[in-house]
Design a protein around this motif. Structure first.
Motif, PDB file in Angstrom:
ATOM      1  N   GLN A  20       6.101   8.170   1.779  1.00  0.00           N
ATOM      2  CA  GLN A  20       5.566   6.844   1.403  1.00  0.00           C
ATOM      3  C   GLN A  20       4.247   6.994   0.660  1.00  0.00           C
ATOM      4  OE1 GLN A  20       7.253   4.013   1.702  1.00  0.00           O
ATOM      5  NE2 GLN A  20       8.955   5.072   2.692  1.00  0.00           N
ATOM      6  N   TYR A 135       3.253   3.980  10.379  1.00  0.00           N
ATOM      7  CA  TYR A 135       4.708   4.079  10.294  1.00  0.00           C
ATOM      8  C   TYR A 135       5.252   4.405  11.673  1.00  0.00           C
ATOM      9  CZ  TYR A 135       3.824   3.828   5.374  1.00  0.00           C
ATOM     10  OH  TYR A 135       3.413   3.380   4.146  1.00  0.00           O
ATOM     11  N   ILE A 182       4.383  -0.763  10.300  1.00  0.00           N
ATOM     12  CA  ILE A 182       5.584  -0.757   9.459  1.00  0.00           C
ATOM     13  C   ILE A 182       6.703  -0.069  10.235  1.00  0.00           C
ATOM     14  CG2 ILE A 182       6.603   0.175   7.334  1.00  0.00           C
ATOM     15  CD1 ILE A 182       3.933  -0.155   5.965  1.00  0.00           C
ATOM     16  N   ALA A 184       9.430   2.194  10.569  1.00  0.00           N
ATOM     17  CA  ALA A 184       9.871   3.331   9.760  1.00  0.00           C
ATOM     18  C   ALA A 184      11.262   3.818  10.158  1.00  0.00           C
ATOM     19  CB  ALA A 184       8.852   4.467   9.859  1.00  0.00           C
ATOM     20  N   VAL A 191      11.215   0.581   3.591  1.00  0.00           N
ATOM     21  CA  VAL A 191       9.878   0.920   4.090  1.00  0.00           C
ATOM     22  C   VAL A 191       8.873   0.871   2.933  1.00  0.00           C
ATOM     23  CG1 VAL A 191       8.480   2.741   5.176  1.00  0.00           C
ATOM     24  CG2 VAL A 191      10.789   2.302   6.004  1.00  0.00           C
TER      25      VAL A 191
END
Ligand code: TYD
Length: 206
Positions: A20, A135, A182, A184, A191
């Motif tokens: 990411q 995440y 977030i 994940a 994502v």
């Protein structure tokens, strides 16, 4: 003076945060932002040596020594790399930072959390991320993604990594405006959509 942005990427080993971070760097660069990427531990030459001490499976490192080594790497990294880049107005994307120490050495290893927060302040000279992306992924999924070849920290075991995960979630509850959660477990694209949305909010806020 033009101020940069300091964005940190946090989460378990195997959470996918590094992918990411790389996608975010390309996306922001395409939009014309001046971006630098970095990581802890081990961004600079001295840090690479500290990283080897910390992650090589053959080394025995006591828990307190481990804590100081992560903090030493951070102090060096902030002073010699992060702060100058922020002062130059860049967006600094950093793979792991202060929250890793609270999650791993605090919640995971059981070092005193308030003490770690104070030591983090000394190591960073009080420079704090503008935004932290956390995440979150189940420990089992994370361990599967890591695979069989594990470094010294990854090899500690599931119980430890569960504590780390819960520590991160606790930190997010305590700092909801800085740390954004977030999920994940989703696909890389989903994502990344969430990542972009959150970063756009920060950039809009200015
Ligand atoms: P790394 O290979 O960079 O892991 P990842 O790719 O998952 O980010 O290894 C860093 C390891 O060090 C990782 O297991 C987390 C751990 N760590 C701490 O325990 N405390 C810290 O303060 C930091 C920065 C990392």
């Amino acid at each position: 003076m033009k101020k940069g942005y300091f964005i940190t990427f946090e989460g378990a080993d195997g959470s996918g945060k590094t992918t990411q971070l790389e996608n975010t760097a390309s996306w922001l660069t395409e939009q014309g932002f001046n971006v630098v990427t970095t990581r802890e531990p081990g961004a600079l030459d001295t840090g690479k040596k500290i990283r080897e001490l910390l992650l090589n499976n053959e080394n025995f490192v006591s828990d307190r020594a481990e804590m100081f080594l992560f903090l030493a790497d951070r102090a060096n990294h902030i002073e010699l790399f992060i702060e100058p880049n922020l002062k130059a107005g860049k967006i600094v994307l950093c793979d792991r930072h202060t929250d890793s120490t609270i999650a791993y050495q605090g919640y995971g290893r059981g070092q005193n959390i308030q003490l770690l927060k104070d030591l983090n302040k000394i190591a960073t000279g009080n420079i704090r991320p503008d935004l932290t992306l956390l995440y979150d992924v189940s420990t089992q999924t994370a361990m599967k993604r890591v695979g069989n070849i594990k470094d010294r920290m990854e090899a500690i075991g599931e119980e430890f990594h569960n504590k780390v995960r819960n520590g991160y979630l606790q930190l997010q509850k305590e700092n909801p405006s800085r740390i954004k959660l977030i999920d994940a477990n989703n696909s890389i694209d989903k994502v990344f959509d969430n990542t972009k949305k959150i970063i756009n909010e920060l950039l809009k806020r200015g």
